[in-house]
Design an enzyme around this catalytic site. Sequence first.
Site, PDB file in Angstrom:
ATOM      1  N   ARG A 170       6.122   5.865  -1.203  1.00  0.00           N
ATOM      2  CA  ARG A 170       6.493   5.435  -2.548  1.00  0.00           C
ATOM      3  C   ARG A 170       7.165   6.561  -3.343  1.00  0.00           C
ATOM      4  O   ARG A 170       7.866   6.303  -4.310  1.00  0.00           O
ATOM      5  CB  ARG A 170       5.269   4.867  -3.286  1.00  0.00           C
ATOM      6  CG  ARG A 170       4.586   3.734  -2.497  1.00  0.00           C
ATOM      7  CD  ARG A 170       4.015   2.667  -3.362  1.00  0.00           C
ATOM      8  NE  ARG A 170       5.032   1.940  -4.098  1.00  0.00           N
ATOM      9  CZ  ARG A 170       4.787   0.941  -4.952  1.00  0.00           C
ATOM     10  NH1 ARG A 170       3.556   0.562  -5.146  1.00  0.00           N
ATOM     11  NH2 ARG A 170       5.768   0.345  -5.596  1.00  0.00           N
ATOM     12  N   HIS A 188      -5.387   0.764  -8.274  1.00  0.00           N
ATOM     13  CA  HIS A 188      -4.712   0.644  -9.579  1.00  0.00           C
ATOM     14  C   HIS A 188      -5.616  -0.175 -10.507  1.00  0.00           C
ATOM     15  O   HIS A 188      -6.375  -1.032 -10.030  1.00  0.00           O
ATOM     16  CB  HIS A 188      -3.380  -0.116  -9.459  1.00  0.00           C
ATOM     17  CG  HIS A 188      -2.291   0.642  -8.772  1.00  0.00           C
ATOM     18  ND1 HIS A 188      -1.430   0.045  -7.878  1.00  0.00           N
ATOM     19  CD2 HIS A 188      -1.896   1.927  -8.858  1.00  0.00           C
ATOM     20  CE1 HIS A 188      -0.558   0.936  -7.434  1.00  0.00           C
ATOM     21  NE2 HIS A 188      -0.825   2.092  -8.013  1.00  0.00           N
ATOM     22  N   GLU A 222       1.834   6.056 -11.837  1.00  0.00           N
ATOM     23  CA  GLU A 222       2.044   4.837 -11.033  1.00  0.00           C
ATOM     24  C   GLU A 222       2.535   3.675 -11.895  1.00  0.00           C
ATOM     25  O   GLU A 222       2.472   2.515 -11.492  1.00  0.00           O
ATOM     26  CB  GLU A 222       0.752   4.465 -10.306  1.00  0.00           C
ATOM     27  CG  GLU A 222       0.263   5.536  -9.344  1.00  0.00           C
ATOM     28  CD  GLU A 222       0.756   5.372  -7.893  1.00  0.00           C
ATOM     29  OE1 GLU A 222       0.841   4.239  -7.420  1.00  0.00           O
ATOM     30  OE2 GLU A 222       1.040   6.407  -7.251  1.00  0.00           O
ATOM     31  N   GLY A 234      -6.608   4.095   0.707  1.00  0.00           N
ATOM     32  CA  GLY A 234      -7.311   3.671  -0.510  1.00  0.00           C
ATOM     33  C   GLY A 234      -6.970   2.247  -0.914  1.00  0.00           C
ATOM     34  O   GLY A 234      -7.600   1.686  -1.798  1.00  0.00           O
ATOM     35  N   VAL A 249      -7.162  -1.241   0.547  1.00  0.00           N
ATOM     36  CA  VAL A 249      -7.868  -1.845   1.680  1.00  0.00           C
ATOM     37  C   VAL A 249      -6.959  -2.792   2.474  1.00  0.00           C
ATOM     38  O   VAL A 249      -6.930  -2.765   3.708  1.00  0.00           O
ATOM     39  CB  VAL A 249      -9.131  -2.596   1.175  1.00  0.00           C
ATOM     40  CG1 VAL A 249      -9.832  -3.319   2.316  1.00  0.00           C
ATOM     41  CG2 VAL A 249     -10.082  -1.623   0.500  1.00  0.00           C
ATOM     42  N   ASN A 260      -0.329  -6.447   2.071  1.00  0.00           N
ATOM     43  CA  ASN A 260      -0.079  -5.029   1.797  1.00  0.00           C
ATOM     44  C   ASN A 260      -0.720  -4.604   0.472  1.00  0.00           C
ATOM     45  O   ASN A 260      -0.422  -3.537  -0.069  1.00  0.00           O
ATOM     46  CB  ASN A 260       1.429  -4.748   1.739  1.00  0.00           C
ATOM     47  CG  ASN A 260       1.912  -4.043   2.995  1.00  0.00           C
ATOM     48  OD1 ASN A 260       1.134  -3.384   3.687  1.00  0.00           O
ATOM     49  ND2 ASN A 260       3.204  -4.156   3.276  1.00  0.00           N
ATOM     50  N   GLY A 265       0.352   0.294   7.147  1.00  0.00           N
ATOM     51  CA  GLY A 265      -0.917   0.957   6.806  1.00  0.00           C
ATOM     52  C   GLY A 265      -0.702   2.280   6.099  1.00  0.00           C
ATOM     53  O   GLY A 265      -1.412   3.257   6.357  1.00  0.00           O
ATOM     54  N   CYS A 296       1.293  -7.398  -9.258  1.00  0.00           N
ATOM     55  CA  CYS A 296       1.972  -6.217  -8.682  1.00  0.00           C
ATOM     56  C   CYS A 296       3.466  -6.450  -8.562  1.00  0.00           C
ATOM     57  O   CYS A 296       4.267  -5.520  -8.636  1.00  0.00           O
ATOM     58  CB  CYS A 296       1.470  -5.917  -7.272  1.00  0.00           C
ATOM     59  SG  CYS A 296      -0.272  -5.558  -7.161  1.00  0.00           S
TER      60      CYS A 296
HETATM   61  O1  SUG Z   1       1.155   1.168  -3.606  1.00  0.00           O
HETATM   62  N1  SUG Z   1       1.108  -1.134  -0.931  1.00  0.00           N
HETATM   63  C1  SUG Z   1       1.293  -0.857  -2.346  1.00  0.00           C
HETATM   64  C2  SUG Z   1       0.750  -1.990  -3.179  1.00  0.00           C
HETATM   65  C3  SUG Z   1       1.072  -1.852  -4.623  1.00  0.00           C
HETATM   66  C4  SUG Z   1       0.317  -2.802  -5.478  1.00  0.00           C
HETATM   67  N2  SUG Z   1       0.691  -2.648  -6.844  1.00  0.00           N
HETATM   68  C5  SUG Z   1      -0.134  -2.840  -7.894  1.00  0.00           C
HETATM   69  N3  SUG Z   1      -1.435  -2.883  -7.752  1.00  0.00           N
HETATM   70  N4  SUG Z   1       0.390  -2.904  -9.065  1.00  0.00           N
HETATM   71  C6  SUG Z   1       0.616   0.449  -2.757  1.00  0.00           C
HETATM   72  O2  SUG Z   1      -0.465   0.731  -2.230  1.00  0.00           O
HETATM   73  C7  SUG Z   1       1.463  -0.733   1.452  1.00  0.00           C
HETATM   74  C8  SUG Z   1       2.613  -0.416   2.384  1.00  0.00           C
HETATM   75  C9  SUG Z   1       2.205  -0.418   3.827  1.00  0.00           C
HETATM   76  O3  SUG Z   1       1.058  -0.146   4.139  1.00  0.00           O
HETATM   77  O4  SUG Z   1       3.083  -0.680   4.680  1.00  0.00           O
HETATM   78  C10 SUG Z   1       1.756  -0.395  -0.001  1.00  0.00           C
HETATM   79  O5  SUG Z   1       2.545   0.475  -0.288  1.00  0.00           O
END
Ligand code: SUG
Length: 439
Positions: free
Chosen positions: A145, A255, A181, A31, A33, A364, A27, A370
Amino acid sequence: MRHDRLNMTTTELQLEGLPGPTHNYAGLSFGNVASSTHGGSISNPRAAALQALGKMNFLYEMGIEVAVMPPHPRPMIDVLHRLGYQGFVHETLILAQSESPELLNAIWSASPMWAANAATVTPSTDSSDRRVHFTPANLFSTLHRSFEPRVTTGYLRQIFSDNQYFTVHDPLPVTTRLADEGAANHMRFADSTGANAHHVFVYGASPESALHPMRFPARQQLAASQSVARLHGLGDSQVTFVQQNPDAIDAGVFHHDVIGMSHANLMIIHQQACINQVAFVQQMQDRGITVRVISTDELSIEQAVKSYFFNAQLVSVPTGGIAILFPQECAEDRSVNALCERLKNELGIISQIHFLDLRESMKNGGGPACLRLRVPLNAAELAAMHQGVRFDLKLYQQLKRLVESSYRESISPADLRDAAFADEALATHTKILDVLSLS
Ligand code: SUG
């Protein structure tokens, strides 16, 4: 030489992220969901990696060029040490879990699997010096990240090491104004020759704009997108910058690739994706781009976020047309499924649609798009890149065996304080790099 290179046909390599052995649900992404919804639940890293490898093999069998982006070493015990947690690994993990649980979760995150956030890429047909340019994303907006850019830069510099063809820039400086990003907020439009390509950079906020989300963070800054375009030698006539609709960000569109998709000269975009959307769409159509706007009546933003319809992966198939790989979740919602079918029937250029099971990543917030970074390359560039990561049946079998023998089938939050699991995960990571001939 320059002329010859321009005339070579470009293929779009899919650089596909491989989920690491510590894939878990913490989690961590405010932002996002899906990330918030599944935080604390039990993950299955083995299934996550097999699903991603299954996608790579699916693409490979379609005749698409695929390469593997390896996971990063996790957990990052050194980060805990740098932040003052001393002692043996076991004690350090326990202490961090009681004092800074978010930090503990962050050092275990397998988030580098989402390769669309690894970098922004400009092909040699478009850059002023005729090299392929990469700017690794600084991923400044989330703690877990923000640890990625150093290792990502190292991998990209190994995979694309020949500086006759490739330039891998440093990530942008780490400051709010330059939050970046990567390719998740970038679209490139071009025909198969690559001539007259146009780049659209979608940003979430800028100091000049009065409009910004109220609930969730805007992850991409205009100044970051402008810097990447400048670094890559893109001229003013080759680029458009457009702002995301802040209400969409507040509804979970963290994104742009959660609300718009594109490939070649096709853009499919939700009606509420951007500010001044009507003018933006007109501008793209004037450039000869086919635009299909998905209305709110056809698909609400909430449905888009839930199904990840727009996070589909679009690829040109050697047999002709564009194939769209939707997440399985789109097939499970009757109205979304009907929309996928409708698109295929309506847009002649779409020759195939498929639904893939990527549930572990999806929980996730990471769908088919992605998980991949698009890298348009000509034949000479393809030959000049590191060959050890290029996907074929042999590599598929090797990685599959490794995942089946070394990845766990379940991880719960309690496992993140287990020093033996830390050793196991780092050892598995080393084996993956060995298979890919990377260091
Ligand atoms: O950055 N989720 C990533 C998902 C990235 C998706 N990428 C694109 N849309 N291109 C993020 O939000 C969740 C990790 C966690 O909650 O354990 C996470 O990092």
